[in-house]
Write an enzyme that holds these catalytic residues in place. Structure first.
Site, PDB file in Angstrom:
ATOM      1  N   CYS A  41       0.832  -1.200   0.000  1.00  0.00           N
ATOM      2  CA  CYS A  41       0.000   0.000   0.000  1.00  0.00           C
ATOM      3  C   CYS A  41       0.871   1.257   0.000  1.00  0.00           C
ATOM      4  CB  CYS A  41      -0.901  -0.005   1.239  1.00  0.00           C
ATOM      5  SG  CYS A  41      -2.054   1.387   1.323  1.00  0.00           S
ATOM      6  N   ASP A  43       0.378   3.824   1.725  1.00  0.00           N
ATOM      7  CA  ASP A  43       0.313   4.457   3.049  1.00  0.00           C
ATOM      8  C   ASP A  43       1.715   4.820   3.537  1.00  0.00           C
ATOM      9  OD1 ASP A  43       0.146   4.692   6.021  1.00  0.00           O
ATOM     10  OD2 ASP A  43      -1.952   4.139   5.682  1.00  0.00           O
ATOM     11  N   ARG A  45       2.912   5.142   6.338  1.00  0.00           N
ATOM     12  CA  ARG A  45       3.365   4.454   7.552  1.00  0.00           C
ATOM     13  C   ARG A  45       3.922   3.059   7.262  1.00  0.00           C
ATOM     14  NH1 ARG A  45      -2.325   4.669  10.414  1.00  0.00           N
ATOM     15  NH2 ARG A  45      -2.833   4.083   8.259  1.00  0.00           N
ATOM     16  N   HIS A  97      -2.336  -3.961   5.084  1.00  0.00           N
ATOM     17  CA  HIS A  97      -2.067  -3.573   6.471  1.00  0.00           C
ATOM     18  C   HIS A  97      -3.358  -3.174   7.160  1.00  0.00           C
ATOM     19  CE1 HIS A  97      -2.456   0.896   5.983  1.00  0.00           C
ATOM     20  NE2 HIS A  97      -2.182   0.593   4.728  1.00  0.00           N
ATOM     21  N   CYS A 100      -6.011   0.371   7.105  1.00  0.00           N
ATOM     22  CA  CYS A 100      -5.832   0.837   5.735  1.00  0.00           C
ATOM     23  C   CYS A 100      -6.951   1.812   5.360  1.00  0.00           C
ATOM     24  CB  CYS A 100      -5.837  -0.346   4.767  1.00  0.00           C
ATOM     25  SG  CYS A 100      -5.666   0.124   3.030  1.00  0.00           S
TER      26      CYS A 100
END
Length: 208
Positions: A41, A43, A45, A97, A100
């Site tokens: 992803c 993302d 993080r 994750h 999400c």
């Protein structure tokens, strides 16, 4: 963010690498031979190499919103083709994750403009697994289960491709479904039985 800090960090990173190995960047410039393709992803993080403890050159990485593998996305399809056919990776990982944002957005009915067709793919995952998901009363657990099922369905999309099927037959390439628990840092192997899944869909999706 002070972008000047990024360039200062880069200089420190170069120094730290050269302290350990004076020929580090010479070796890096000679080419890549990664063992795995990581599809994760976007993302901020979730940093692919860091969470796996790998360095530059050890993983070929593709990231998009909610780690999707769709046949109409030429970006991800090109990455898969290059990694499997040309780099000859032995493992392809789809890693979702928990927490999400893309999966959470797909569970809501809001109109998100250009994101709608992208999120529709996750809503299709919900539709396929509606019975199981609707039986989960706890919204957070339902959300986490959809994250896992989305990983599974993207892995299924991978094994529908000619490149992956051929590499699996000829040199034993494996497809894996993982989830990164953002709350604990743990990387979880979903241990999905892709052989059984492939057997079920072989009649329709088998490619010579």
């Amino acid at each position: 963010m002070n972008l000047e800090r990024v360039f200062n960090n880069n200089k420190k990173w170069i120094e730290s690498k050269l302290e350990v190995d004076p020929h580090y960047f010479e070796a890096l410039g000679e080419g890549q031979n990664p063992e795995l393709l990581f599809i994760g992803c976007s993302d901020s993080r979730v940093t692919a190499e860091e969470l796996m403890g790998l360095g530059p050159g050890e993983a070929f990485v593709h990231r998009n919103i909610a780690n999707m593998v769709t046949a109409t996305d030429l970006n991800v399809m090109s990455v898969v083709e290059y990694a499997v056919v040309h780099l000859k990776v032995n493992h392809v990982v789809v890693c979702g994750h928990y927490a999400c944002g893309g999966v959470k957005a797909a569970m809501q009915s809001a109109d998100l403009g250009i994101l709608n067709p992208w999120l529709r793919n996750i809503r299709d995952v919900y539709r396929i697994h509606k019975k199981e998901l609707n039986s989960i009363d706890n919204e957070e657990k339902k959300y986490e289960r959809l994250v896992e099922l989305n990983v599974q369905e993207q892995c299924v999309n991978l094994i529908k491709t000619a490149a992956v099927q051929k590499a699996a037959r000829e040199r034993g390439l494996k497809v894996h479904g993982w989830v990164f628990d953002i709350h604990t840092g743990e990387l979880i192997d979903l241990k999905i039985d892709f052989e059984a899944i492939l057997e079920k869909i072989r009649e329709i999706y088998h490619l010579d």
